[in-house]
Enzyme design. Sequence first.
Site, PDB file in Angstrom:
ATOM      1  N   GLU A   1       8.457  -1.271  -3.399  1.00 39.22           N
ATOM      2  CA  GLU A   1       7.166  -0.198  -3.507  1.00 39.22           C
ATOM      3  C   GLU A   1       7.526   0.952  -2.486  1.00 39.22           C
ATOM      4  O   GLU A   1       7.359   2.238  -2.783  1.00 39.22           O
ATOM      5  CB  GLU A   1       6.107  -0.951  -3.341  1.00 39.22           C
ATOM      6  CG  GLU A   1       4.835  -0.024  -3.669  1.00 39.22           C
ATOM      7  CD  GLU A   1       3.509  -0.628  -3.605  1.00 39.22           C
ATOM      8  OE1 GLU A   1       3.150  -1.671  -4.560  1.00 39.22           O
ATOM      9  OE2 GLU A   1       2.683  -0.311  -2.787  1.00 39.22           O
TER      10      GLU A   1
ATOM     11  N   SER B   1      -4.779   0.848   1.589  1.00 36.37           N
ATOM     12  CA  SER B   1      -5.844   0.187   2.326  1.00 36.37           C
ATOM     13  C   SER B   1      -5.635   0.360   3.786  1.00 36.37           C
ATOM     14  O   SER B   1      -6.655   0.691   4.509  1.00 36.37           O
ATOM     15  CB  SER B   1      -5.966  -1.264   1.780  1.00 36.37           C
ATOM     16  OG  SER B   1      -4.633  -1.985   1.948  1.00 36.37           O
TER      17      SER B   1
ATOM     18  N   SER C   1       0.454   3.609   6.611  1.00 33.44           N
ATOM     19  CA  SER C   1       2.011   3.574   7.093  1.00 33.44           C
ATOM     20  C   SER C   1       2.622   5.090   7.289  1.00 33.44           C
ATOM     21  O   SER C   1       2.412   5.757   6.524  1.00 33.44           O
ATOM     22  CB  SER C   1       2.989   3.085   5.955  1.00 33.44           C
ATOM     23  OG  SER C   1       2.733   1.499   6.314  1.00 33.44           O
TER      24      SER C   1
ATOM     25  N   ARG D   1       9.968   3.460   9.681  1.00 32.72           N
ATOM     26  CA  ARG D   1       8.665   3.386   9.754  1.00 32.72           C
ATOM     27  C   ARG D   1       8.392   3.776  11.194  1.00 32.72           C
ATOM     28  O   ARG D   1       8.716   3.167  12.036  1.00 32.72           O
ATOM     29  CB  ARG D   1       8.134   1.914   9.310  1.00 32.72           C
ATOM     30  CG  ARG D   1       6.621   1.990   9.686  1.00 32.72           C
ATOM     31  CD  ARG D   1       6.329   0.239   9.064  1.00 32.72           C
ATOM     32  NE  ARG D   1       5.003   0.132   9.141  1.00 32.72           N
ATOM     33  CZ  ARG D   1       4.068   0.127   9.871  1.00 32.72           C
ATOM     34  NH1 ARG D   1       4.600   0.101  11.517  1.00 32.72           N
ATOM     35  NH2 ARG D   1       2.767   0.058   9.951  1.00 32.72           N
TER      36      ARG D   1
END
EC number: 2.7.1.33
Lengths: 770, 263
Positions: free
Chosen positions: B47, B101, B104, B116
Amino acid sequence: MAERGGRGSGHSSLDKSITLPPDEIFRNLENAKRFAIDIGGSLTKLAYYSTVQHKVARVRSFDHSGKDIENEPLYEISVQEEITARLHFIKFENTYIETCLDFIKDHLVNTETKVIKATGGGAYKFKDLIEKKLGLKVDKEDVMTCLIKGCNFVLRNIPHEVFAYQKDSDTEFRFQTNHPNIFPYLLVNIGSGVSIVKVESEDKFEWIGGSSIGGGTFWGLGALLTKTKKFDELLQLASKGQHTNVDMLVKDVYGGAYQTLGLSGNLIASSFGKSTTADKEFSKEDMAKSLLHMISNDIGQLACLYAKLHNLDKIYFGGFFIRGHPVTMRTITYSINFFSKGEVQALFLRHEGYLGAIGAFLKGAEQDNPNQYSWGENYAGSSGLMSTSPDVYPMQRTRSGTFDMLEMDRLERPLVNLPLLKDPSTYIPDTVDLTDDAMARKYWLTCFEEALDGVAKRAAASQPDSVDAQERAEKFRQKYWNKLQTLRQQPFAYGTLTVRSLLDTREHCLNEFNFPDPYSKVKQKENGIALKCFQSVIESLDSLDWEERQFALVKGLLAGNVFDWGAKAVSDVLESEPQFGFEEAKSKLQERPWLEDSYSQWLQRLKEGPPHKCALIFADNSGIDIILGVFPFVRELLSRGTEVILACNSGPALNDVTYSESLIVTERIAAMDPVIHSALRDEKLLLVQTGSSSPCLDLSRLDQGLAVLVRERQTDLVVIEGMGRAIHTNYYAVLRCESLKLAVIKNSWLADRLGGKIFSVIFKYEVPCK
Amino acid sequence: MPAFIQMGSEKHFSSLHTTLCATGGGAYKFEQDFRTMGDLELCKLDELDCLVKGVLYIDSVGFNGHSECYYYENPTDNERCQKLPFNLENPYPLLLVNIGSGVSILAVYSKDNYKRVTGTSLGGGTFFGLCCLLTGCSTFEEALEMASHGDSTKVDKLVRDIYGGDYERFGLPGWAVASSFGNMMSKEKRESVSKEDLARATLITITNNIGSIARMCALNENINRVVFVGNFLRINTISMRLLAYALDYWSKGQLKALFLEHE
């Protein structure tokens, strides 16, 4: 943003019935010169500057010319009044503000002040009340400017002001050594919102960011979620909750193999992510905990991002969200460690609650140049850091919970680092950290408790002509006893607990009750007796060959440390046969090899090396020690061509020789001894004061004059003698020049700890590594 | 990839083994569990990968008459606010903020090079979760609908509520939020706010915070384009306009907030 809000409703129901004990709070109001006030949402902090009259012992040489000096004391001791400056800070709940203002009004007599500096969110609200009650004009100062001014002041003047918080270690509070350069730093003030300020110098600071998610969010949102109204109660709830019932964790989202993302499964992926349902009930505790984590993590993350952007590694946290609450200090520390990967340290301040008041006060006192002076925390008059958790420390929260105090004495002269310290930023004076070492703490606290009656008795006996000496001695006993009990419960109350801080607290308490120098008479007598023996000691030393003499000199230095010369039995011996006493002391010494023994290296250094340029000697006791131990040693150094700086305490502590006593003693020795005489005349022997009144020695807080002289004379040898200065402190001190640390261990517990017996000898000669 | 998962699962096995034994779980069951979880993880990773690839694809086909990438002009002005296409001709580097939710934040330097940077747990789940607790709503859409009718300034304490206006010493405008939910410290104010106000304040709090963290990451990574994507922004014009405005205002025009049509 120091606004606290919320609790203002009690305004109309001020509790006027409380009576204030004037000998404990609002002390020295009659001489108060300047006021400042910081009114937060629930607490008021009042600052004033006052002068304190207290007794000091002064010594003055008699004019001995043409008199029979045989039966007269060496010098005259008189107790005089001295006026010193003291800063008082008092913190109390806003509900007491009217009572307190009335009290101040009634007791304010000598003040010429017309204005009161005010800061804090509540300053507007109470402006009229203050102006009406005190008849002073309220002068508003900017909240953040005051905070930073106050922060700089405590960072510079209060040792062990800063601590890191570690909940899961034995030492919750890890106090930091004051760095000589306090700038730059980041101050994150968590009030209702969060302000992030970068402080670069005394006058230069910049608001670099902030966040609206702060203490007000915890309180406001917490109140909505849990129907719990008070901030402290919300924290209580949070400390009992389980956030994992409310938060969605990484492992809840990603299943098992989140590690490939570099994330731990227990991390919170989404705060309140599990409460996305209308049908489930969540416990108040769990929600409060989740909220606490959410807010602490967010603040920590932003603080780290700002620290990174500005390349800073020190962050001080303050504001009501933090203020002494172990729960929030813990979560903030965790968050900072997590987001900075340990590169940034979350730091807290012991007097964080006073910063605004201190800053406002400093703003108003600029013409007095308070920043030119060094200040010292007065342990006798300060409440110390109290745990706010009633579960952990239920004791003694009655009055100290209502009124918290900080007192700081203005020191006569500025204090600076000894220029010879290898690394001032890592120098720790104290050998044993009693906050850390529970066994040692227990021993020393008991030791000081057991000695207390004797100290009180001696204090009373030192002033036989005073009618209230007994009463004051008892008050002293009670005060110091209470301090010891507080320290038993909360060892971190005044920073790192050490033998030095215990000794210093005792001196502060003695001074508080006008016992400035309980040993003055004993010292006077012993100095007189020892002087009588000086010449014969010198004669016998001079009769020895070189090598024997070096050893005898060192033994002489050590012998002065053997007995507690204050004891009556010892002074009796001394009086009848002073020489015998000195010899007897030498015979008590441990035979070589000593417990710590680098005498051979020292001897070799003397034999083979060039004479030292200049030796700095920190003297210990009066009497035998200084006169028959130190002076012959000084004389030998002088004969070798080494200049000597002899440093004695500025103020009295136990039977330690003071600077003013050392002047008289030296003068008398010079009259007998040509070496000392010419050295004094040619300024090869210099007498200086340390700036301290402690039986221990903090090389990072020494009189500026001493430091200047040490540099000028290119000092290349430092001699530190006595238990207090060479064992309790400085045992591990690293200097940039040669050093001698010598002491006799007169305490069997300590001797045992160091692997020796009572009267074991420490002779530590150190050469700096090249 | 299979070898990688195999390796990961072996490492994982050993690290979780003790935990499971301690809680009494059997080794067989543990392995079963792990396989399931491994599948899940694989899916998630895809994803994230797709997300980056998707954004980049959009930018490569962005000239088909209909641009995927857009920004807001005059985001605070209801009359003059408009969506304008943004040409991402040279997309790198960009900061990609994915608000699900949780949040990132990725720094994308090239087609295959992204990392990240950080994340925050204050995301869409927090908005929805808090709204459920505060207002009793049961769907995200319902929460957003409530928020669109509320007034957050009743709930939040603004700079002007504390200082009477701008806080000039620090250059803070009076309208800025000083304390999210700060007015809720007072009982009277708690009793006078509506559910809509609370929903709005929750939305503003979460959105502002994401904007603030994204802005700091952009500064630290030296990137000036920030692309916001994720479920949270679906039908959520309030947040998008607020992000656009906040990023522009606090960066003094240095940073640009970008959004995607079909993310």
